[in-house]
Design a protein around this motif. Structure first.
Motif, PDB file in Angstrom:
ATOM      1  N   GLU A   1      -2.410  16.995   5.818  1.00 15.61           N
ATOM      2  CA  GLU A   1      -1.484  17.100   4.695  1.00 15.61           C
ATOM      3  C   GLU A   1      -2.211  17.484   3.411  1.00 15.61           C
ATOM      4  O   GLU A   1      -1.705  18.269   2.609  1.00 15.61           O
ATOM      5  N   MET A   2      -3.411  16.945   3.206  1.00 16.38           N
ATOM      6  CA  MET A   2      -4.169  17.303   2.013  1.00 16.38           C
ATOM      7  C   MET A   2      -4.570  18.777   2.025  1.00 16.38           C
ATOM      8  O   MET A   2      -4.587  19.438   0.976  1.00 16.38           O
ATOM      9  N   LYS A   3      -4.867  19.317   3.186  1.00 14.44           N
ATOM     10  CA  LYS A   3      -5.194  20.744   3.278  1.00 14.44           C
ATOM     11  C   LYS A   3      -3.996  21.586   2.866  1.00 14.44           C
ATOM     12  O   LYS A   3      -4.140  22.614   2.194  1.00 14.44           O
ATOM     13  N   MET A   4      -2.804  21.164   3.275  1.00 16.73           N
ATOM     14  CA  MET A   4      -1.605  21.899   2.872  1.00 16.73           C
ATOM     15  C   MET A   4      -1.393  21.783   1.368  1.00 16.73           C
ATOM     16  O   MET A   4      -1.064  22.775   0.703  1.00 16.73           O
TER      17      MET A   4
ATOM     18  N   GLY B   1       0.812  -1.207   0.000  1.00 19.17           N
ATOM     19  CA  GLY B   1       0.000   0.000   0.000  1.00 19.17           C
ATOM     20  C   GLY B   1       0.845   1.257   0.000  1.00 19.17           C
ATOM     21  O   GLY B   1       1.830   1.362   0.737  1.00 19.17           O
ATOM     22  N   LEU B   2       0.478   2.215  -0.832  1.00 17.25           N
ATOM     23  CA  LEU B   2       1.188   3.490  -0.950  1.00 17.25           C
ATOM     24  C   LEU B   2       0.395   4.602  -0.272  1.00 17.25           C
ATOM     25  O   LEU B   2      -0.785   4.800  -0.585  1.00 17.25           O
ATOM     26  N   ARG B   3       1.034   5.303   0.666  1.00 19.13           N
ATOM     27  CA  ARG B   3       0.441   6.458   1.339  1.00 19.13           C
ATOM     28  C   ARG B   3      -0.920   6.104   1.953  1.00 19.13           C
ATOM     29  O   ARG B   3      -1.000   5.204   2.788  1.00 19.13           O
ATOM     30  N   LEU B   4      -2.003   6.737   1.526  1.00 23.83           N
ATOM     31  CA  LEU B   4      -3.303   6.379   2.090  1.00 23.83           C
ATOM     32  C   LEU B   4      -3.637   4.926   1.775  1.00 23.83           C
ATOM     33  O   LEU B   4      -4.310   4.257   2.567  1.00 23.83           O
ATOM     34  N   GLY B   5      -3.150   4.415   0.646  1.00 19.20           N
ATOM     35  CA  GLY B   5      -3.363   3.014   0.316  1.00 19.20           C
ATOM     36  C   GLY B   5      -2.722   2.084   1.329  1.00 19.20           C
ATOM     37  O   GLY B   5      -3.225   0.984   1.588  1.00 19.20           O
ATOM     38  N   GLY B   6      -1.599   2.495   1.923  1.00 16.70           N
ATOM     39  CA  GLY B   6      -0.999   1.710   2.987  1.00 16.70           C
ATOM     40  C   GLY B   6      -1.880   1.695   4.224  1.00 16.70           C
ATOM     41  O   GLY B   6      -2.042   0.654   4.878  1.00 16.70           O
TER      42      GLY B   6
ATOM     43  N   PRO C   1       2.899   5.316   4.939  1.00 14.08           N
ATOM     44  CA  PRO C   1       1.472   5.343   5.277  1.00 14.08           C
ATOM     45  C   PRO C   1       1.161   6.497   6.230  1.00 14.08           C
ATOM     46  O   PRO C   1       2.059   7.108   6.818  1.00 14.08           O
ATOM     47  N   PHE C   2      -0.112   6.767   6.376  1.00 16.28           N
ATOM     48  CA  PHE C   2      -0.591   7.722   7.379  1.00 16.28           C
ATOM     49  C   PHE C   2      -1.069   6.917   8.580  1.00 16.28           C
ATOM     50  O   PHE C   2      -1.946   6.058   8.445  1.00 16.28           O
ATOM     51  N   ALA C   3      -0.513   7.203   9.743  1.00 16.55           N
ATOM     52  CA  ALA C   3      -0.918   6.468  10.944  1.00 16.55           C
ATOM     53  C   ALA C   3      -2.332   6.828  11.355  1.00 16.55           C
ATOM     54  O   ALA C   3      -3.008   6.044  12.023  1.00 16.55           O
ATOM     55  N   SER C   4      -2.790   8.012  10.946  1.00 21.86           N
ATOM     56  CA  SER C   4      -4.155   8.415  11.278  1.00 21.86           C
ATOM     57  C   SER C   4      -4.762   9.174  10.115  1.00 21.86           C
ATOM     58  O   SER C   4      -4.056   9.813   9.317  1.00 21.86           O
ATOM     59  N   GLY C   5      -6.094   9.131  10.036  1.00 18.16           N
ATOM     60  CA  GLY C   5      -6.788   9.872   8.998  1.00 18.16           C
ATOM     61  C   GLY C   5      -6.677  11.367   9.190  1.00 18.16           C
ATOM     62  O   GLY C   5      -6.669  12.132   8.213  1.00 18.16           O
TER      63      GLY C   5
ATOM     64  N   LEU D   1     -13.039  19.598   0.513  1.00 18.43           N
ATOM     65  CA  LEU D   1     -11.618  19.853   0.313  1.00 18.43           C
ATOM     66  C   LEU D   1     -11.240  19.343  -1.074  1.00 18.43           C
ATOM     67  O   LEU D   1     -11.423  18.162  -1.373  1.00 18.43           O
ATOM     68  N   THR D   2     -10.753  20.240  -1.925  1.00 21.44           N
ATOM     69  CA  THR D   2     -10.370  19.876  -3.288  1.00 21.44           C
ATOM     70  C   THR D   2      -8.856  19.912  -3.407  1.00 21.44           C
ATOM     71  O   THR D   2      -8.227  20.932  -3.125  1.00 21.44           O
TER      72      THR D   2
END
Length: 573
Positions: free
Chosen positions: A149-152, A114-119, A139-143, A173-174
């Motif tokens: 990070e997506m906001k940034m 899994g890559l990033r959120l996929g992990g 991976p992200f340990a938490s949502g 959030l786009t």
């Protein structure tokens, strides 16, 4: 499962083939061993960037003899929409992929990569399945961490023509044209891998910076955890135009995944037919295609056969895969099918799921890509398609214009934010793309912001550098006006002459621009500065979409584009 140092020889090359299962689109190799590997990509813009390197990883894993399955989540890429925009739906899809490997490839051992959120999603899916190995790539340990990070990222990706961040729609959030609504955000916020009560797999490879103490936590729960750095992560997920395969990381993942995998005696890989199970939705049906020199595309048909109607050929914008920026091409194609219009969204060689061009050359602003367009038209002819309209954005709009001028089989073209109509071979494509936003309007837009004025007062903005940049921009504008006098004229004459020729042969050309888009300079240079004069030459006004970025990321901008395309198709019958 013990991950030993031995592995299947890599000279067993098993190609991936497109498949569909349970409404999901994927790429599959049945392998020749007991081990199956499911690749769980990341989400949205990051996966758009990583698409081609991710495919490379899948191909190399398949070459080891492991059964391999890479797929699109519900509501992503070419998959159906049932379970879209839902963590639960995505996790369920991973588990369906695991079952597919067990059923179709008789896989006895399962590894998730899994890559990033996929992990993160792979770790969640493994909690309810028997998984033997787990590879978590940054991976992200938490949502909540993912959302921050997506906001940034949303502040730097998909900027407006003046350089300012794209306004966010209420409650959504786009990020790079992909939307995270309130429901999905709430589901993501509830994810906390550090709270796991059992290890998701007995053997785990963690690649990248340790976040949230996952390594120690999984070790405490009894897993054997290996950690490695992730050189090249930023180059993988930051931008579709410049995405690079992180060779060191890919090699390490393949070594770990394939270690100890052995072939089953007498097993021969039997690849499934390319379109064994088309994906269907409300009013549409899709199947994968190969044509020409193995160019890949997705044919989207109406579910019910109707009168012969015009069809649409979508070409890539930049190096975005055929599903499009924010998946807008897939959405648009299926909307057209519901109204009885067939379409083909294709990947030029060097993009998405098509093979490389000779020598690894870029397809951007290359007339050699016209061969791929001709191959697509040849295939559409075999299907008795009606009049064909070609649709392209940015570099795809350049290609669409060149194609419609050369191919009488094209009866219309929709050009969205073309940067230019003719490319100067003396210009370096990479340099132009990298510096295209470094113009006077960008600096002016920044200086209109209060934060920029405060930075200027504190001496944080280098005024001299800005002045030099503006001076260069002014010189460049003069040079751009003079240069055409010394260049050979393009085949077919000036842009205005070619537009006139198109009108005489009955072909329709429609142009769409975001308000203030940088490509308007080329429009004015070639067809005039007055909207009325431009409309007389084109035979219709240019459509301007105000408040939109270059990629038409908002739902409103995409809706307006769909209206314009449907109006063009109605004119063709």
């Amino acid at each position: 499962m013990a991950f030993e140092t031995s592995r299947i020889a890599e000279d067993t090359t098993l190609p991936l083939r497109p498949i569909a299962f349970d409404g999901l689109f994927g790429w599959f190799s049945p392998g020749i061993g007991r081990r199956g590997v499911v690749l769980c990509g990341t989400h949205g813009y990051e996966q758009l960037s990583a698409h081609r390197p991710w495919r490379t990883l899948a191909e190399r894993i398949a070459a080891t003899g492991c059964a391999t399955l890479s797929f699109d989540y519900p509501g992503a890429g070419d998959s159906g929409d049932a379970g879209a925009d839902s963590v639960e739906g995505w996790v369920r899809a991973i588990r369906r992929a695991i079952r597919h490997l067990r059923d179709e490839a008789q896989a006895e051992e399962i590894v998730l990569v899994g890559l990033r959120l996929g992990g993160t999603l792979a770790a969640l899916a493994a909690e309810g399945e028997r998984v033997d190995g787990l590879v978590l790539l940054a991976p992200f340990a938490s949502g909540r961490t993912y959302l921050r990070e997506m906001k940034m990222q949303s502040r730097t990706i998909g900027r407006m023509p003046d350089g300012s961040p794209m306004p966010q729609e209420d409650g959504t959030l786009t990020v790079g044209g992909f939307h995270i609504g309130p429901g999905l955000a709430a589901e993501l916020s509830a994810i906390d891998l550090a709270g796991a009560e059992r290890a998701p797999a007995p053997d785990i490879l963690l690649v990248g910076a340790e976040i949230g103490g996952l390594g120690p936590r999984y070790t405490t729960l009894g897993a054997t955890v290996t950690t490695r750095p992730f050189p090249g992560l930023a180059a993988l997920v930051a931008n579709p135009l410049y995405a690079e395969t992180p060779e060191e990381t890919v090699a390490g993942v393949i070594d770990w995944v394939a270690a100890g995998a052995h072939p089953c005696p007498g097993r021969i890989a039997i690849l499934p037919p390319a379109s064994a199970d088309p994906i269907r939705g409300a009013g549409w049906c899709e199947e994968p295609l190969r044509f020409g020199t193995s160019v890949f595309g997705i044919l989207c048909r109406p579910r019910e056969a109707g009168p012969r109607r015009p069809s649409v050929l979508f070409v890539n914008a930049g190096t975005n895969v055929h599903s499009g920026w924010g998946r807008q091409t897939t959405v648009l194609a299926r909307g057209l099918a519901r109204e009885g219009v067939m379409s083909l969204r294709m990947d030029l060689r060097g993009v998405g799921d098509s093979p490389d061009r000779p020598g690894g050359a870029s397809p951007l602003y290359s007339l050699a890509s016209l061969d791929d367009v001709r191959a697509a038209l040849d295939h559409l002819e075999t299907m008795s398609a009606g009049p064909v309209v070609i649709v392209g954005s940015c570099s795809g709009a350049y290609l669409a214009f060149q194609a419609v001028c050369r191919e009488n089989r094209l009866k219309g073209a929709l050009l969205v934010n073309p940067y230019c109509f003719d490319w100067n071979p003396a210009d370096d494509v990479d340099s132009v793309i990298r510096n295209v936003f470094r113009n006077a309007s960008t600096y002016a837009g920044l200086l209109r912001q209060g934060t920029a004025w405060r930075r200027l007062a504190r001496g944080e903005i280098r005024v001299g550098a800005i002045a030099r940049a503006l001076g260069k921009a002014g010189f460049a504008r003069v040079a751009k006006r003079v240069a055409p006098l010394f260049r050979p004229r393009p085949a077919g004459g000036s842009v205005a002459q070619r537009v006139a020729d198109l009108r005489r042969r009955g072909a329709h050309l429609h142009l769409v621009y975001s308000g203030g888009d940088r490509g308007l300079a080329a429009l004015h240079e070639n067809l005039g500065r007055s909207p009325a004069r431009i409309a007389r030459r084109l035979g219709e006004p240019v459509t301007m979409i105000e408040g939109a970025d270059h990629d038409l990321s908002t739902a409103a901008a995409q809706g307006r584009l769909a209206e314009v395309l449907k109006a063009l198709l109605r004119r063709l019958g």
